[in-house]
Design a protein around this motif. Structure first.
Motif, PDB file in Angstrom:
ATOM      1  N   GLY A  77      12.330  36.042  73.987  1.00 55.18           N
ATOM      2  CA  GLY A  77      11.839  35.306  75.153  1.00 55.18           C
ATOM      3  C   GLY A  77      10.383  34.896  75.017  1.00 55.18           C
ATOM      4  O   GLY A  77      10.015  33.752  75.330  1.00 55.18           O
ATOM      5  N   VAL A  78       9.543  35.802  74.528  1.00 57.52           N
ATOM      6  CA  VAL A  78       8.117  35.488  74.374  1.00 57.52           C
ATOM      7  C   VAL A  78       7.916  34.409  73.311  1.00 57.52           C
ATOM      8  O   VAL A  78       7.120  33.477  73.501  1.00 57.52           O
ATOM      9  N   LEU A  81       9.172  30.958  74.867  1.00 60.37           N
ATOM     10  CA  LEU A  81       8.254  30.458  75.891  1.00 60.37           C
ATOM     11  C   LEU A  81       6.914  30.047  75.300  1.00 60.37           C
ATOM     12  O   LEU A  81       6.372  28.982  75.616  1.00 60.37           O
ATOM     13  N   THR A  82       6.375  30.887  74.416  1.00 58.01           N
ATOM     14  CA  THR A  82       5.082  30.569  73.809  1.00 58.01           C
ATOM     15  C   THR A  82       5.184  29.336  72.926  1.00 58.01           C
ATOM     16  O   THR A  82       4.277  28.488  72.918  1.00 58.01           O
ATOM     17  N   LEU A  85       5.360  26.196  75.370  1.00 56.25           N
ATOM     18  CA  LEU A  85       4.097  25.935  76.088  1.00 56.25           C
ATOM     19  C   LEU A  85       2.956  25.625  75.116  1.00 56.25           C
ATOM     20  O   LEU A  85       2.105  24.767  75.401  1.00 56.25           O
ATOM     21  N   TRP A 137      10.636  40.456  83.542  1.00 66.83           N
ATOM     22  CA  TRP A 137       9.543  39.512  83.756  1.00 66.83           C
ATOM     23  C   TRP A 137       8.188  40.184  83.548  1.00 66.83           C
ATOM     24  O   TRP A 137       7.232  39.538  83.106  1.00 66.83           O
ATOM     25  N   LEU A 140       7.810  39.923  79.881  1.00 63.71           N
ATOM     26  CA  LEU A 140       7.774  38.569  79.317  1.00 63.71           C
ATOM     27  C   LEU A 140       6.495  37.818  79.673  1.00 63.71           C
ATOM     28  O   LEU A 140       5.814  37.267  78.787  1.00 63.71           O
ATOM     29  N   PHE A 141       6.158  37.768  80.967  1.00 64.59           N
ATOM     30  CA  PHE A 141       5.046  36.923  81.404  1.00 64.59           C
ATOM     31  C   PHE A 141       3.700  37.344  80.801  1.00 64.59           C
ATOM     32  O   PHE A 141       2.968  36.506  80.257  1.00 64.59           O
ATOM     33  N   THR A 144       3.631  36.597  77.035  1.00 67.38           N
ATOM     34  CA  THR A 144       3.590  35.156  76.772  1.00 67.38           C
ATOM     35  C   THR A 144       2.185  34.611  77.015  1.00 67.38           C
ATOM     36  O   THR A 144       1.656  33.839  76.200  1.00 67.38           O
TER      37      THR A 144
END
Length: 274
Positions: A77-78, A81-82, A85, A137, A140-141, A144
């Motif tokens: 996931g990281v 997402l990274t 973005l 989350w 993850l958040f 990220t």
């Protein structure tokens, strides 16, 4: 510039010394991991027999199946997402002109300089206020956001190194910014994206402090965090501890071995073009 034979030999000697220094502790851990339980070893003595059941015992007693799944989900996931973005941000900083662009870029780079210890406690209270602690989350958040500074820096430098004449030709043919990014730049940036993804996957997999603070339940523990709790429960069973450490390290080692060609290509590409 040609490198002389003496300098080449010296380079190989230094690399060999560093390689031995890195491999010696790993060999010690692997020997301990396959030593029968209860057998006393000194230094690098070979075990009386190979004992692979240590890995099964560590896997079952430590409950690593759940922790490994959590680590894989968080790392994937990281990275995704990274990657997304960072590509968008790097493209904007490299090709677009807007007010405050330079200031925003340097503010983004602060993420490379701030240690996680400086913001982990306020971040925990923020996430707890939003009801996100003890969830995926919460893992993850923050990771990220932590990786985004490096990703943006990495992709911006790659996009800046791309020939401007090719981008101008694409725009003269009617390509929009979205087409230039996804049809021209991103396909050529695969080595850079692969290198960035591999680095971020390794950093995320090995992250310890953020999962330690953000999750309290066993359900959300990652593999390094589970290893720390396993160590606290088996302080004198060095064979089991070595086997558990090997289990946690193997996935990321295999990932590097599988992607090392693209990793080296991306690093060399960045070194030449940067």
């Amino acid at each position: 510039m040609r490198i002389g034979r003496v300098e080449t030999t010296l380079n190989y000697v230094l690399l060999a010394v560093f390689a031995v220094g890195a491999l010696v502790p790993l060999v010690g851990v692997l020997l301990s991991a396959v030593t029968p339980e209860g057998e006393l070893r000194v230094g690098f003595d070979l075990p009386s027999r190979i004992s692979p059941e240590n890995f099964a015992s560590a896997w079952q007693e430590g409950g690593f199946s759940r922790y490994m799944v959590n680590s894989v989900l968080v790392a994937v996931g990281v990275v995704l997402l990274t990657g997304l973005l960072s590509t968008l941000a790097g493209y904007a900083f490299a090709t677009m002109r807007f007010p405050g662009r330079t200031v925003l870029f340097y503010v983004t780079l602060l993420g490379l300089m701030l240690p996680v210890e400086s913001f982990v406690i306020p971040l925990y209270y923020d996430l707890r206020g939003w009801g996100l602690t003890d969830t995926y989350w919460a893992l993850l958040f923050p990771q990220t956001a932590q990786s985004l500074a490096f990703g943006t820096f990495w992709m911006r430098n790659y996009f800046l190194s791309y020939p401007a004449s090719v981008l101008e030709a694409a725009r003269m043919d009617g390509a929009t910014d979205r087409a230039v990014l996804w049809r021209v730049l991103v396909p050529s940036a695969r080595p850079a994206l692969a290198t960035m993804g591999l680095l971020i996957a390794m950093w995320t997999w090995n992250e310890f402090l953020l999962p330690l603070v953000m999750v309290t339940g066993e359900t959300w523990r990652t593999a390094p965090l589970g290893l720390a709790f396993f160590q606290g429960q088996h302080t004198t069973q060095t064979q089991l501890l070595a086997a558990a450490a090997t289990i946690v390290a193997v996935p990321i080692v295999l990932l590097y071995l599988f992607g090392q060609r693209r990793f080296i290509a991306g690093m060399l590409s960045g070194a030449v073009k940067g």
